[in-house]
Scaffold this active site. Structure first.
Site, PDB file in Angstrom:
ATOM      1  N   CYS A  26     -12.657   0.943  18.801  1.00 40.93           N
ATOM      2  CA  CYS A  26     -14.004   1.434  19.018  1.00 40.93           C
ATOM      3  C   CYS A  26     -14.934   0.786  17.995  1.00 40.93           C
ATOM      4  O   CYS A  26     -14.947   1.161  16.837  1.00 40.93           O
ATOM      5  CB  CYS A  26     -14.043   2.943  18.827  1.00 40.93           C
ATOM      6  SG  CYS A  26     -14.513   3.814  20.298  1.00 40.93           S
TER       7      CYS A  26
ATOM      8  N   SER B  27       0.845  -1.200   0.000  1.00 45.71           N
ATOM      9  CA  SER B  27       0.000   0.000   0.000  1.00 45.71           C
ATOM     10  C   SER B  27       0.879   1.248   0.000  1.00 45.71           C
ATOM     11  O   SER B  27       1.850   1.322   0.754  1.00 45.71           O
ATOM     12  CB  SER B  27      -0.885   0.005   1.242  1.00 45.71           C
ATOM     13  OG  SER B  27      -1.699   1.158   1.247  1.00 45.71           O
ATOM     14  N   ALA B  28       0.517   2.234  -0.832  1.00 50.34           N
ATOM     15  CA  ALA B  28       1.350   3.439  -0.957  1.00 50.34           C
ATOM     16  C   ALA B  28       1.296   4.316   0.291  1.00 50.34           C
ATOM     17  O   ALA B  28       2.309   4.894   0.696  1.00 50.34           O
ATOM     18  CB  ALA B  28       0.908   4.252  -2.183  1.00 50.34           C
ATOM     19  N   HIS B  29       0.120   4.412   0.929  1.00 48.75           N
ATOM     20  CA  HIS B  29      -0.014   5.427   1.981  1.00 48.75           C
ATOM     21  C   HIS B  29       0.647   5.040   3.297  1.00 48.75           C
ATOM     22  O   HIS B  29       0.695   5.848   4.225  1.00 48.75           O
ATOM     23  CB  HIS B  29      -1.476   5.832   2.185  1.00 48.75           C
ATOM     24  CG  HIS B  29      -2.336   4.868   2.955  1.00 48.75           C
ATOM     25  ND1 HIS B  29      -2.610   5.053   4.283  1.00 48.75           N
ATOM     26  CD2 HIS B  29      -2.996   3.765   2.570  1.00 48.75           C
ATOM     27  CE1 HIS B  29      -3.422   4.074   4.683  1.00 48.75           C
ATOM     28  NE2 HIS B  29      -3.663   3.276   3.663  1.00 48.75           N
TER      29      HIS B  29
END
Ligand SMILES: *Cc1c(COP(=O)(O)O)cnc(C)c1O
Length: 392
Positions: A327, A201-203
């Site tokens: 959560c 994944s790039a991010h």
């Protein structure tokens, strides 16, 4: 020092300014569709996409033809797990994975169970590691895929994927690894690992969100059933018009990671150790979750006894970190990763995850350490549990 301070690099990383600069022309002047073969706009876009493919391939020791672009690692994990399982189901319907995978792998596995596949979920040791012998023992004649995460996104533990890859290759079973957290941070080579499928994944490596890749081995060939049909892009593995600016950014991020990794990993490890020592040196009843030696340089996951991680996070609003409680709808569920490592629920609830990265400084680390120490002490003074334990 800029406030708030970002120390949550396992969730996402900022786009490196050099990455953004490389991307910008592909939104405006060079906006072509990489699949347009009839004019210069298309040719220029295609050329840029192929340059990026070569950069991402080089980062993991692959050939450019083994890289398939996706919308992110969630899609890559889905394509790898469902694509491999569905393609190979005439051969067998048994899959092997671990309890500390990302949800994109675990939930893909669950979806396959509903289609009649059988899934063996391997446990991990208390320090968050998978035993290669357990992988070997789980294999059956009808096993078609093993999926083991490379580096975990919560505790940063780095799995013995080279040993696991040796076993799967020897047994002729496909091996997928979700390498999102490790690639770009520590060395990774598809041949050293004998990986057949690798999610990226790039991010998570200073590139843009919404772009990822799946490595698909050519020799011996890993075969997959496409999960998104359409125009036949990406050699039929994944149809859809390519996100050219995003892919260009991913390529630039990969090139930067490859060039800067040794120095950057050492610098980030030093920051992580500075943070750990400052915290451990000044407060007691602190426990590091997960192996310290087999760990990503920027990860620190710690439990502070008698303190709620959520409360600690709220008390340090100027610091972006994550807690070991996810959560979900109404309740605070303790992290399934910490639980799989055998942590009691209250220790999972008292954990924080720090994810240090390229843009953190010593000054920030010192500030955060001071804040953590101060707030933990305050919260413990207010905690009835703590009082009870200390007067006992
Ligand atoms: C972030 C992450 C993913 C999902 O990647 P996206 O590109 O955000 O879809 C998958 N696996 C791991 C280990 C991750 O950390």
């Amino acid at each position: 020092m800029k406030i708030p301070i970002y120390m949550d690099c396992h969730s996402t990383t900022p786009v490196d300014p050099r990455v953004l600069e490389a991307m910008l022309p592909f939104f405006t002047e060079q906006f072509g569709n990489a699949a347009s073969r009839s004019h210069a706009f298309g040719w220029r876009a295609e050329e840029a996409v192929e340059e990026a493919r070569a950069e991402v391939a080089a980062l993991i020791g692959a050939s450019p033809r083994e890289i398939v672009w996706t919308s992110g690692a969630t899609e890559s994990d889905n394509l790898a797990v469902k694509g491999a399982a569905r393609f190979h189901q005439p051969k067998g319907r048994h899959l092997v994975t671990t309890a500390i995978e990302h949800k994109a792998v675990l939930d893909s596995m669950h979806a396959l169970e509903r289609e009649g596949f059988e899934v063996t979920v391997l446990p991990v040791s208390p320090d968050g590691l998978v035993d290669p012998d357990a992988v070997r023992a789980a294999l059956r004649p009808d096993t078609v895929l093993v999926s083991v995460i490379h580096a975990n996104n919560e505790v940063g533990t780095v799995q013995p994927i080279e040993e696991i890859g040796r076993i799967t290759r020897e047994q002729g079973v496909l091996f997928h690894t979700d390498a999102v957290q490790g690639v770009g941070r520590i060395p990774f080579d598809v041949d050293a690992v004998n990986a057949d499928l690798v999610s990226l994944s790039a991010h998570k490596m200073y590139g843009p969100k919404g772009v990822g890749a799946l490595y698909v081995r050519r020799r011996p060939r890993a075969r997959l059933q496409a999960q998104i049909d359409g125009g036949g892009h990406e050699r039929g593995y994944r149809s859809g018009t390519l996100n050219v600016p995003g892919i260009v950014g991913f390529g630039k991020a990969a090139a930067l990671a490859r060039a800067e990794m040794p120095a950057e990993a050492a610098r980030i490890l030093a920051l992580r150790e500075r943070l750990r020592r400052a915290i451990e040196g000044r407060i007691d009843r602190v426990r590091v979750n997960g192996s310290l030696s087999r760990r990503l340089p920027g990860n620190l996951n710690v439990s502070f006894e008698w303190v709620e991680g959520e409360a600690l996070m709220l008390a340090m609003k100027d610091v972006a970190v994550s807690s070991g409680s996810a959560c979900t709808s109404a309740s605070l569920e303790p992290s399934y990763v910490l639980r799989a490592m055998g942590l009691p629920d209250e220790m999972a609830h008292s954990s924080l995850r720090f994810g240090l990265g390229r843009f953190n400084t010593e000054e920030e680390v010192d500030h955060v350490a001071r804040l953590v120490v101060e707030k933990v002490k305050q919260l413990r003074e207010m905690s009835p549990l703590c009082e009870e334990a200390q007067t006992r």
